[in-house]
Design an enzyme around this catalytic site. Structure first.
Site, PDB file in Angstrom:
ATOM      1  N   THR A 130      -4.249  -0.405  -6.989  1.00  0.00           N
ATOM      2  CA  THR A 130      -5.050   0.757  -7.344  1.00  0.00           C
ATOM      3  C   THR A 130      -4.209   2.020  -7.448  1.00  0.00           C
ATOM      4  O   THR A 130      -3.109   2.102  -6.882  1.00  0.00           O
ATOM      5  CB  THR A 130      -6.148   0.983  -6.287  1.00  0.00           C
ATOM      6  OG1 THR A 130      -7.002   2.055  -6.693  1.00  0.00           O
ATOM      7  CG2 THR A 130      -5.544   1.313  -4.921  1.00  0.00           C
ATOM      8  N   GLY A 147     -13.816  -1.143  -6.771  1.00  0.00           N
ATOM      9  CA  GLY A 147     -15.109  -0.577  -6.411  1.00  0.00           C
ATOM     10  C   GLY A 147     -15.108   0.307  -5.186  1.00  0.00           C
ATOM     11  O   GLY A 147     -16.167   0.573  -4.620  1.00  0.00           O
ATOM     12  N   ARG A 173       0.832  -1.194   0.000  1.00  0.00           N
ATOM     13  CA  ARG A 173       0.000   0.000   0.000  1.00  0.00           C
ATOM     14  C   ARG A 173       0.875   1.256   0.000  1.00  0.00           C
ATOM     15  O   ARG A 173       1.970   1.262   0.589  1.00  0.00           O
ATOM     16  CB  ARG A 173      -0.868  -0.024   1.257  1.00  0.00           C
ATOM     17  CG  ARG A 173      -1.804   1.158   1.459  1.00  0.00           C
ATOM     18  CD  ARG A 173      -2.975   1.090   0.540  1.00  0.00           C
ATOM     19  NE  ARG A 173      -4.102   1.889   1.034  1.00  0.00           N
ATOM     20  CZ  ARG A 173      -5.005   2.457   0.250  1.00  0.00           C
ATOM     21  NH1 ARG A 173      -4.924   2.320  -1.067  1.00  0.00           N
ATOM     22  NH2 ARG A 173      -6.014   3.137   0.750  1.00  0.00           N
ATOM     23  N   THR A 197     -10.144   0.800  -8.983  1.00  0.00           N
ATOM     24  CA  THR A 197      -9.110  -0.144  -8.597  1.00  0.00           C
ATOM     25  C   THR A 197      -9.169  -1.277  -9.613  1.00  0.00           C
ATOM     26  O   THR A 197     -10.035  -1.305 -10.469  1.00  0.00           O
ATOM     27  CB  THR A 197      -9.443  -0.611  -7.159  1.00  0.00           C
ATOM     28  OG1 THR A 197      -9.484   0.532  -6.331  1.00  0.00           O
ATOM     29  CG2 THR A 197      -8.459  -1.601  -6.607  1.00  0.00           C
TER      30      THR A 197
END
Length: 588
Positions: free
Chosen positions: A415, A489, A122, A397
């Site tokens: 993403t 989403g 991330r 994403t």
């Protein structure tokens, strides 16, 4: 019926008539008529949906060329990790709205020997970021600052994530698995209607950035289907990574160019942020649902804890008896979602900065507590649900799934947040940067762009990872991969994954039916159910309205990419979501 918004009308009604189904349809344009037509049409289409089958290995992604890259790697003898890395780099080229090297994500891995792993790549906030960077002097959130400015950009993690996974569990060299992506960028690929639709969503933004327009517009005009998109600058960056690996992306010319562009645009991202970036291996969140073991992503993903909390809450209810789309099943699922999202929004954040009470959230006692609060015939107002942590404070994403012939399974969601991220490229690097800083709570108690009202656990801080809804998930049966799933989403990712699991486990759908089925979503705040056209019947809508639910119809949703293994035969079934027709499920 208190239904906000418009459903599909004429096309669905025509399909209803063609199907010969018996249903009450009012005059064209009436809410009840549209709902009835959509429901019958959706169920007619579902009945015919069939998955793709393969005996040995399978890849499913939202872009057909990337899927083909992954299958080719598997055919050459690569394992699921090799293929996942190849697909990830390919998506950065052929699915630039969402695939990326300028963003980050999560990877859940099941190794054939029985180990389950989670890799966190991330993005991180710039080291200079503070809790108030998206507020003005009076403490008000400044619109668009967290989505459209250079302040929105977090330190990318994808390159280090993919390279780390490959180095530790792959079998092929980086140069080999990245080569197809380089070729697709250097030689270009022919754009199809689905690609054009995605590009069209940011035409004006592309035009505002000359170096972006030079790539994603064709001499100043939008591309049309049949034309070729060439990304030579991205090819050069990928070649640099192929030669120098992770160091080439996080040290030297690439971060220097990003830092210079950020400084010129008033951003905070520096070369020091790239140099300080790290990925982290962790233990997945694990729970059980109707005889299956769920392997899911831990914080800073909220996905694993929230998916498990929902599943454990609903497990005692006879969903299969009630049936897909029934008022009873919808009511129970919505109430479980309502409580789980309240817990998610208040209690979870980056584990390097806050304590995450995951064990408490997925404990049987918490599920029992939620079930005790669910009334059989009445909605619970979200204002009465505070979340376990205390009082309340990009849709774009992409996901892909891989299973190889050896029993390894990989689920990846990554993403750049909104469609094409922040819409900016640094100099001639060729890759779009993320606007992932919007996933933080710009101000605790104020909704972000996804409508999520979050607490101080997810406040901005330097070097911190924003909380994410990305939920790459693997279900095991008797220790072997049975289902590999995940979705884009934004805030709907979690409910999409839950419904795909429920559709297969409880409602007996094949995987193509499970991903095609119309969905619904509730995230605590705002207090309404969002449904896709075709999910509701007039009777269901009336029942839910009588219970006190507000309902809004909407057509934009994530795209689940699923692989399931047949327990008896060992054959694999893959399904690309109908919502992304450019995608592909393929295997051998």
């Amino acid at each position: 019926m208190r239904i906000i918004g418009m459903a599909w009308g004429l096309a669905a009604a025509a399909m209803l008539v063609a199907s010969g189904a018996q249903a009450q349809v009012d005059t064209p344009g009436s809410a009840q008529g549209d709902v009835a037509a959509d429901a019958v049409a959706a169920r007619t289409m579902l009945a015919a949906a069939k998955p793709v089958a393969a005996r040995h290995a399978m890849v499913v992604s939202a872009q057909h060329l990337a899927t083909e890259v992954g299958v080719d790697i598997l055919r050459q003898g690569g394992n699921a990790i090799d293929a996942a890395v190849a697909v990830g780099y390919a998506l950065a080229v052929v699915h630039p709205c969402c695939g990326n090297i300028g963003g980050g994500g999560f990877m859940v891995v099941h190794l054939a020997g029985g180990r389950d792993l989670f890799l966190d790549f991330r993005e991180k906030a710039p080291l200079a970021a503070t809790a108030t960077i998206f507020q003005d002097a009076k403490g008000h959130v400044v619109p668009d600052r967290s989505t459209s400015s250079w302040l929105a950009v977090g330190t990318p993690g994808t390159v280090m994530g993919l390279d780390t996974a490959l180095a530790q569990y792959g079998t092929m060299p980086l140069a080999k698995v990245i080569a197809p992506a380089i070729a697709l960028a250097r030689d270009g690929y022919v754009l199809e209607p689905g690609d054009i639709k995605l590009l069209g969503g940011r035409t004006e933004d592309f035009a505002a950035e000359p170096n972006v327009a030079a790539i994603f517009l064709n001499q100043g005009r939008p591309f049309v289907a049949g034309e070729r998109l060439v990304q030579s600058q991205l090819a050069t960056t990928l070649e640099t990574i192929a030669r120098g690996g992770t160091d080439a992306f996080y040290h030297g010319a690439i971060p220097a160019k990003v830092a210079a562009a950020s400084a010129a645009g008033g951003g905070l991202l520096t070369a020091a942020d790239f140099a300080a970036y790290t990925v982290a291996w962790d233990t997945p969140v694990t729970c059980h649902y109707r005889g299956y073991t769920v392997i899911a992503a831990p914080p800073p993903s909220s996905g694993g804890a929230t998916v498990c909390e929902i599943l454990e809450t609903i497990e005692p209810y006879p969903l299969g008896k009630w049936g897909y789309g029934s008022a009873q099943a919808t009511h129970v699922l919505v109430e479980a979602e309502r409580h789980a999202y309240a817990d998610r929004n208040i209690a979870l954040g980056d584990p390097a900065f806050v304590h995450n009470p995951v064990d408490t959230l997925i404990a049987p006692a918490r599920a029992a507590e939620i079930r005790a609060a669910i009334q059989t015939d009445k909605a619970t107002p979200s204002s009465q649900v505070k979340g376990i942590g205390g009082p309340p404070e990009g849709n774009d994403t992409t996901h892909y799934s891989v299973v190889d012939a050896h029993g390894n399974a990989v689920s990846v969601t990554f993403t750049i947040n909104f469609l094409f991220g922040v819409g900016k490229i640094a100099s001639d690097t060729g890759f779009l940067l993320n606007d992932e800083m919007d996933d933080f709570a710009s101000k605790p108690g104020t909704a972000n762009a996804m409508g999520l009202v979050q607490g101080s656990a997810n406040a901005v801080a330097g070097g911190k990872r924003p909380l994410s809804s990305m939920s790459p998930t693997i279900l095991l049966k008797d220790g072997e991969p049975w289902l590999v799933t995940g979705s884009p989403g934004g805030s709907t990712i979690i409910t999409t994954v839950v419904q795909s699991i429920v559709n297969t486990v409880d409602f007996g759908m094949n995987v193509q039916q499970a991903v095609n089925a119309p969905r619904f979503h509730h995230q605590w705040m705002p207090d309404l159910i969002t449904v896709e056209p075709g999910y509701l019947t007039p009777a269901t809508a009336a029942s839910l309205t009588a219970m006190g639910y507000a309902i809004r119809t909407g057509s934009a949703w994530g795209a689940d990419e699923i692989i399931r293994r047949d327990i008896k035969t060992g054959r694999l079934e893959g399904a690309n979501d109908r919502r992304y027709p450019a995608g592909l499920a393929a295997g051998y």
